[in-house]
Design an enzyme around this catalytic site. Structure first.
Site, PDB file in Angstrom:
ATOM      1  N   ARG A   1     -39.815  44.237  29.763  1.00  0.00           N
ATOM      2  CA  ARG A   1     -39.473  43.524  28.522  1.00  0.00           C
ATOM      3  C   ARG A   1     -37.954  43.509  28.305  1.00  0.00           C
ATOM      4  O   ARG A   1     -37.460  43.667  27.183  1.00  0.00           O
ATOM      5  CB  ARG A   1     -40.149  44.180  27.310  1.00  0.00           C
ATOM      6  CG  ARG A   1     -41.660  44.133  27.324  1.00  0.00           C
ATOM      7  CD  ARG A   1     -42.203  42.735  27.164  1.00  0.00           C
ATOM      8  NE  ARG A   1     -43.644  42.702  26.984  1.00  0.00           N
ATOM      9  CZ  ARG A   1     -44.531  42.715  27.975  1.00  0.00           C
ATOM     10  NH1 ARG A   1     -44.126  42.740  29.238  1.00  0.00           N
ATOM     11  NH2 ARG A   1     -45.826  42.673  27.713  1.00  0.00           N
TER      12      ARG A   1
ATOM     13  N   SER B   1     -47.612  41.904  20.796  1.00  0.00           N
ATOM     14  CA  SER B   1     -47.332  43.347  20.681  1.00  0.00           C
ATOM     15  C   SER B   1     -46.090  43.542  19.831  1.00  0.00           C
ATOM     16  O   SER B   1     -45.059  42.924  20.101  1.00  0.00           O
ATOM     17  CB  SER B   1     -47.060  43.960  22.056  1.00  0.00           C
ATOM     18  OG  SER B   1     -48.182  43.859  22.883  1.00  0.00           O
TER      19      SER B   1
ATOM     20  N   GLU C   1     -40.622  45.227  19.705  1.00  0.00           N
ATOM     21  CA  GLU C   1     -40.419  44.243  20.781  1.00  0.00           C
ATOM     22  C   GLU C   1     -39.778  42.942  20.274  1.00  0.00           C
ATOM     23  O   GLU C   1     -38.903  42.400  20.944  1.00  0.00           O
ATOM     24  CB  GLU C   1     -41.770  43.933  21.453  1.00  0.00           C
ATOM     25  CG  GLU C   1     -41.621  42.946  22.595  1.00  0.00           C
ATOM     26  CD  GLU C   1     -42.940  42.494  23.189  1.00  0.00           C
ATOM     27  OE1 GLU C   1     -43.552  43.277  23.915  1.00  0.00           O
ATOM     28  OE2 GLU C   1     -43.347  41.335  22.926  1.00  0.00           O
TER      29      GLU C   1
HETATM   30  P1  FAD Z   1     -38.591  32.861  20.467  1.00  0.00           P
HETATM   31  O1  FAD Z   1     -39.444  33.783  19.691  1.00  0.00           O
HETATM   32  O2  FAD Z   1     -38.259  31.556  19.855  1.00  0.00           O
HETATM   33  O3  FAD Z   1     -37.238  33.605  20.853  1.00  0.00           O
HETATM   34  C1  FAD Z   1     -37.266  34.896  21.418  1.00  0.00           C
HETATM   35  C2  FAD Z   1     -35.839  35.239  21.891  1.00  0.00           C
HETATM   36  O4  FAD Z   1     -35.465  34.384  22.968  1.00  0.00           O
HETATM   37  C3  FAD Z   1     -34.770  35.008  20.807  1.00  0.00           C
HETATM   38  O5  FAD Z   1     -33.760  35.983  20.968  1.00  0.00           O
HETATM   39  C4  FAD Z   1     -34.207  33.626  21.130  1.00  0.00           C
HETATM   40  O6  FAD Z   1     -32.868  33.468  20.700  1.00  0.00           O
HETATM   41  C5  FAD Z   1     -34.285  33.641  22.641  1.00  0.00           C
HETATM   42  N1  FAD Z   1     -34.455  32.300  23.218  1.00  0.00           N
HETATM   43  C6  FAD Z   1     -35.534  31.489  23.096  1.00  0.00           C
HETATM   44  N2  FAD Z   1     -35.352  30.372  23.817  1.00  0.00           N
HETATM   45  C7  FAD Z   1     -34.130  30.471  24.383  1.00  0.00           C
HETATM   46  C8  FAD Z   1     -33.362  29.628  25.236  1.00  0.00           C
HETATM   47  N3  FAD Z   1     -33.812  28.439  25.669  1.00  0.00           N
HETATM   48  N4  FAD Z   1     -32.130  30.050  25.608  1.00  0.00           N
HETATM   49  C9  FAD Z   1     -31.638  31.231  25.194  1.00  0.00           C
HETATM   50  N5  FAD Z   1     -32.322  32.075  24.390  1.00  0.00           N
HETATM   51  C10 FAD Z   1     -33.549  31.703  23.996  1.00  0.00           C
HETATM   52  N6  FAD Z   1     -44.994  38.514  25.437  1.00  0.00           N
HETATM   53  C11 FAD Z   1     -45.231  39.061  26.657  1.00  0.00           C
HETATM   54  O7  FAD Z   1     -44.297  39.405  27.376  1.00  0.00           O
HETATM   55  N7  FAD Z   1     -46.504  39.265  27.102  1.00  0.00           N
HETATM   56  C12 FAD Z   1     -47.584  38.920  26.384  1.00  0.00           C
HETATM   57  O8  FAD Z   1     -48.714  39.109  26.826  1.00  0.00           O
HETATM   58  C13 FAD Z   1     -47.374  38.329  25.101  1.00  0.00           C
HETATM   59  N8  FAD Z   1     -48.424  37.991  24.323  1.00  0.00           N
HETATM   60  C14 FAD Z   1     -48.216  37.448  23.093  1.00  0.00           C
HETATM   61  C15 FAD Z   1     -49.327  37.101  22.317  1.00  0.00           C
HETATM   62  C16 FAD Z   1     -49.152  36.537  21.063  1.00  0.00           C
HETATM   63  C17 FAD Z   1     -50.361  36.158  20.242  1.00  0.00           C
HETATM   64  C18 FAD Z   1     -47.842  36.294  20.568  1.00  0.00           C
HETATM   65  C19 FAD Z   1     -47.649  35.646  19.234  1.00  0.00           C
HETATM   66  C20 FAD Z   1     -46.726  36.652  21.336  1.00  0.00           C
HETATM   67  C21 FAD Z   1     -46.901  37.230  22.602  1.00  0.00           C
HETATM   68  N9  FAD Z   1     -45.821  37.611  23.414  1.00  0.00           N
HETATM   69  C22 FAD Z   1     -46.039  38.142  24.660  1.00  0.00           C
HETATM   70  C23 FAD Z   1     -44.426  37.458  22.921  1.00  0.00           C
HETATM   71  C24 FAD Z   1     -43.846  36.025  23.141  1.00  0.00           C
HETATM   72  O9  FAD Z   1     -44.865  35.112  23.424  1.00  0.00           O
HETATM   73  C25 FAD Z   1     -42.829  35.991  24.265  1.00  0.00           C
HETATM   74  O10 FAD Z   1     -41.765  36.866  24.009  1.00  0.00           O
HETATM   75  C26 FAD Z   1     -42.246  34.580  24.471  1.00  0.00           C
HETATM   76  O11 FAD Z   1     -41.499  34.525  25.660  1.00  0.00           O
HETATM   77  C27 FAD Z   1     -41.359  34.126  23.305  1.00  0.00           C
HETATM   78  O12 FAD Z   1     -41.086  32.765  23.497  1.00  0.00           O
HETATM   79  P2  FAD Z   1     -40.552  31.864  22.319  1.00  0.00           P
HETATM   80  O13 FAD Z   1     -40.210  30.539  22.916  1.00  0.00           O
HETATM   81  O14 FAD Z   1     -41.520  31.843  21.216  1.00  0.00           O
HETATM   82  O15 FAD Z   1     -39.224  32.633  21.924  1.00  0.00           O
HETATM   83  N1  EPU Z   2     -55.459  50.735  23.099  1.00  0.00           N
HETATM   84  C1  EPU Z   2     -56.085  51.500  22.139  1.00  0.00           C
HETATM   85  N2  EPU Z   2     -56.187  50.986  20.888  1.00  0.00           N
HETATM   86  C2  EPU Z   2     -55.723  49.767  20.557  1.00  0.00           C
HETATM   87  C3  EPU Z   2     -55.063  48.990  21.527  1.00  0.00           C
HETATM   88  C4  EPU Z   2     -54.937  49.494  22.813  1.00  0.00           C
HETATM   89  O1  EPU Z   2     -56.526  52.598  22.405  1.00  0.00           O
HETATM   90  O2  EPU Z   2     -55.886  49.369  19.401  1.00  0.00           O
HETATM   91  C5  EPU Z   2     -55.389  51.249  24.479  1.00  0.00           C
HETATM   92  C6  EPU Z   2     -56.375  50.479  25.382  1.00  0.00           C
HETATM   93  O3  EPU Z   2     -57.645  51.030  25.309  1.00  0.00           O
HETATM   94  C7  EPU Z   2     -55.753  50.650  26.736  1.00  0.00           C
HETATM   95  C8  EPU Z   2     -54.260  50.677  26.444  1.00  0.00           C
HETATM   96  O4  EPU Z   2     -54.121  50.986  25.052  1.00  0.00           O
HETATM   97  O5  EPU Z   2     -56.112  51.898  27.285  1.00  0.00           O
HETATM   98  C9  EPU Z   2     -53.552  49.368  26.773  1.00  0.00           C
HETATM   99  O6  EPU Z   2     -54.089  48.322  25.965  1.00  0.00           O
HETATM  100  P1  EPU Z   2     -54.048  46.777  26.400  1.00  0.00           P
HETATM  101  O7  EPU Z   2     -54.630  46.610  27.773  1.00  0.00           O
HETATM  102  O8  EPU Z   2     -54.658  45.978  25.306  1.00  0.00           O
HETATM  103  O9  EPU Z   2     -52.522  46.429  26.549  1.00  0.00           O
HETATM  104  P2  EPU Z   2     -51.263  46.830  25.662  1.00  0.00           P
HETATM  105  O10 EPU Z   2     -50.520  47.922  26.346  1.00  0.00           O
HETATM  106  O11 EPU Z   2     -51.641  47.055  24.251  1.00  0.00           O
HETATM  107  C10 EPU Z   2     -49.683  45.230  26.969  1.00  0.00           C
HETATM  108  C11 EPU Z   2     -48.576  44.283  26.635  1.00  0.00           C
HETATM  109  C12 EPU Z   2     -49.144  42.938  26.214  1.00  0.00           C
HETATM  110  C13 EPU Z   2     -49.959  42.379  27.371  1.00  0.00           C
HETATM  111  C14 EPU Z   2     -51.079  43.369  27.720  1.00  0.00           C
HETATM  112  C15 EPU Z   2     -51.840  42.954  28.960  1.00  0.00           C
HETATM  113  C16 EPU Z   2     -46.634  45.530  25.875  1.00  0.00           C
HETATM  114  C17 EPU Z   2     -45.812  45.953  24.717  1.00  0.00           C
HETATM  115  N3  EPU Z   2     -47.728  44.825  25.592  1.00  0.00           N
HETATM  116  O12 EPU Z   2     -50.413  45.471  25.768  1.00  0.00           O
HETATM  117  O13 EPU Z   2     -48.073  42.062  25.934  1.00  0.00           O
HETATM  118  O14 EPU Z   2     -50.518  41.131  27.055  1.00  0.00           O
HETATM  119  O15 EPU Z   2     -50.500  44.672  27.995  1.00  0.00           O
HETATM  120  O16 EPU Z   2     -51.017  43.149  30.075  1.00  0.00           O
HETATM  121  O17 EPU Z   2     -46.267  45.810  27.003  1.00  0.00           O
HETATM  122  C18 EPU Z   2     -46.622  41.299  24.199  1.00  0.00           C
HETATM  123  O18 EPU Z   2     -45.696  41.768  24.857  1.00  0.00           O
HETATM  124  O19 EPU Z   2     -46.457  40.695  23.112  1.00  0.00           O
HETATM  125  C19 EPU Z   2     -47.995  41.463  24.699  1.00  0.00           C
HETATM  126  C20 EPU Z   2     -49.065  41.025  24.022  1.00  0.00           C
END
Ligand code: FAD
Ligand code: EPU
Length: 337
Positions: free
Chosen positions: A160, A237, A333
């Site tokens: 991240r 997250s 995050e």
């Molecule tokens: P924004 O929120 O608009 O911006 C984020 C940052 O990037 C800001 O600092 C902004 O200035 C910068 N930025 C954006 N675009 C540009 C650009 N073109 N040039 C320079 N800087 C820029 N993240 C994960 O890693 N894994 C996940 O599994 C994951 N799951 C998610 C699930 C949900 C339901 C939600 C709501 C979010 C999740 N995220 C996850 C977080 C998010 O989706 C990512 O961080 C994504 O890359 C953000 O993209 P955005 O376009 O919305 O960025």
């Molecule tokens: N867990 C709990 N309770 C909860 C949630 C999770 O006990 O309420 C435990 C699960 O049982 C499991 C562990 O935590 O043992 C990991 O949970 P999960 O697989 O749901 O993944 P996570 O660590 O919570 C991370 C990323 C997600 C990504 C998933 C799948 C981070 C900060 N988050 O979540 O990314 O989608 O793994 O790879 O690394 C994001 O960055 O926004 C994001 C959603």
């Protein structure tokens, strides 16, 4: 350039927090960036707003990245090289690569946001980080007044993390990413490293999954676990999974049986923040309009009408609860504007 004034940003952030931009411009072509006057020193680059906490009004210029376009730029014996504009929706881009027959990004299906933001925090999920498929990006450097390129090494990716965050450029608006190129090897191997994914495929009785099977499985897992921002505003997250020294993890596991531990290549151990938050009593709990999601304790949700200050209050309460029970610090995050 003639930016719009006093624009409501609440539809542009998935936590649905209130805030207005003093000036706002939609960027649909890279050339527009060169026209922004030097006097516009206070800038914020906005993508899909899915990793953002708005503290309130923003007194500067918001540049909303909407540059579209995706194409195969190169193909050699080993790989396809695919370029996409910063404003492309990430999930749609992944689905499009799969439809073209270029697998490799399927584990990152259904992550919200844009292509341009993907390298900022090196998005990751289900056993893959985007840096593993990343080739290079193009960005406009406002200070130098020119386009610059970064290859994978230059981006200094981590969990991240990237050069853009390390330098604070994600907040200073110094660089606007306009496009990125991904390298997808032709020798495709199913990435089933993440236990939940392997289980999901097994439960569907899929022994040798295709990339599209993997994408479908991940979409199913994510839809079960994570709230849809259109229904329940959230930013995914809310905290990083903490990385601790092995001795710290061992001591915690001795005191708290069941603690999930993920040893990392650098010797450190990743803990599950969701587990720590749940054990600290915060799963499904709220403070005012902001709480931790009842199905995934790591996701902070806006139950309605929350402000940035409400988010900070709940964030601090969760951090304090985890600190008190486990002596572990949780770092947020999302980006705070
Ligand atoms: P924004 O929120 O608009 O911006 C984020 C940052 O990037 C800001 O600092 C902004 O200035 C910068 N930025 C954006 N675009 C540009 C650009 N073109 N040039 C320079 N800087 C820029 N993240 C994960 O890693 N894994 C996940 O599994 C994951 N799951 C998610 C699930 C949900 C339901 C939600 C709501 C979010 C999740 N995220 C996850 C977080 C998010 O989706 C990512 O961080 C994504 O890359 C953000 O993209 P955005 O376009 O919305 O960025
Ligand atoms: N867990 C709990 N309770 C909860 C949630 C999770 O006990 O309420 C435990 C699960 O049982 C499991 C562990 O935590 O043992 C990991 O949970 P999960 O697989 O749901 O993944 P996570 O660590 O919570 C991370 C990323 C997600 C990504 C998933 C799948 C981070 C900060 N988050 O979540 O990314 O989608 O793994 O790879 O690394 C994001 O960055 O926004 C994001 C959603």
């Amino acid at each position: 350039m003639s930016p719009a004034r006093n624009i409501d940003l609440s539809p542009f952030n998935t936590l649905a927090l209130p805030g207005r931009a003093a000036r706002y411009e939609r960027i649909t072509a890279a050339g527009q960036l060169a026209e922004i006057p030097q006097t516009e020193t206070r800038r914020f680059i906005l993508g899909g707003g899915s990793n953002l906490v708005l503290s309130g009004d923003f007194a500067g210029l918001v540049l909303h990245m909407a540059i579209l376009g995706k194409r195969l730029v190169k193909e050699d014996a080993e790989a396809w090289y695919i370029e996409a504009g910063a404003g492309e929706n990430w999930h749609d881009f992944v689905q499009w690569t799969l439809a073209q027959g270029w697998p490799g990004l399927e584990n990152l299906s259904l992550i919200p946001g844009t292509v341009g933001a993907a390298p900022i925090q090196n998005i990751g999920a289900y056993g893959l980080e985007v840096c593993e498929c990343f080739h290079s990006l193009q960005a406009w450097n406002f200070q130098r007044g020119e386009f610059v390129s970064f290859d994978r090494e230059a981006c200094r990716f981590g969990y991240r993390d990237s050069l853009f965050k390390q330098q604070g450029w994600h907040l200073s608006g110094r660089l606007a990413i306009v496009s990125a190129v991904f390298r997808l090897p032709k020798q495709w191997v199913a990435n089933l490293r993440y236990a939940d994914l392997a289980q999901e495929l097994a439960s569907c009785e899929i022994a040798t999954p295709t990339a599209r099977d993997i994408a479908a499985a991940i979409v199913a897992i994510r839809q079960r676990k994570l709230p849809d921002p259109a229904v329940t505003p959230n930013a995914g997250s809310f905290f990083h999974n903490p990385l601790v020294e092995p001795q710290v993890a061992d001591a915690l596991a001795a005191a708290h049986p069941g603690l999930p531990r993920y040893p990392q290549p650098d010797g450190r151990v990743k803990l599950a923040a969701g587990w720590l938050i749940e054990q600290a009593g915060w799963k499904g709990k709220a403070l005012g309009p902001v709480g931790m999601y009842e199905k995934q304790a790591l996701v902070l949700v806006n139950h309605g009408g929350a402000s940035g200050a409400d988010v900070r209050r709940t964030m601090a309460a969760v951090q304090a609860a985890v600190r008190e029970k486990f002596a572990v610090e949780l770092s947020p995050e999302p980006i705070f504007l």
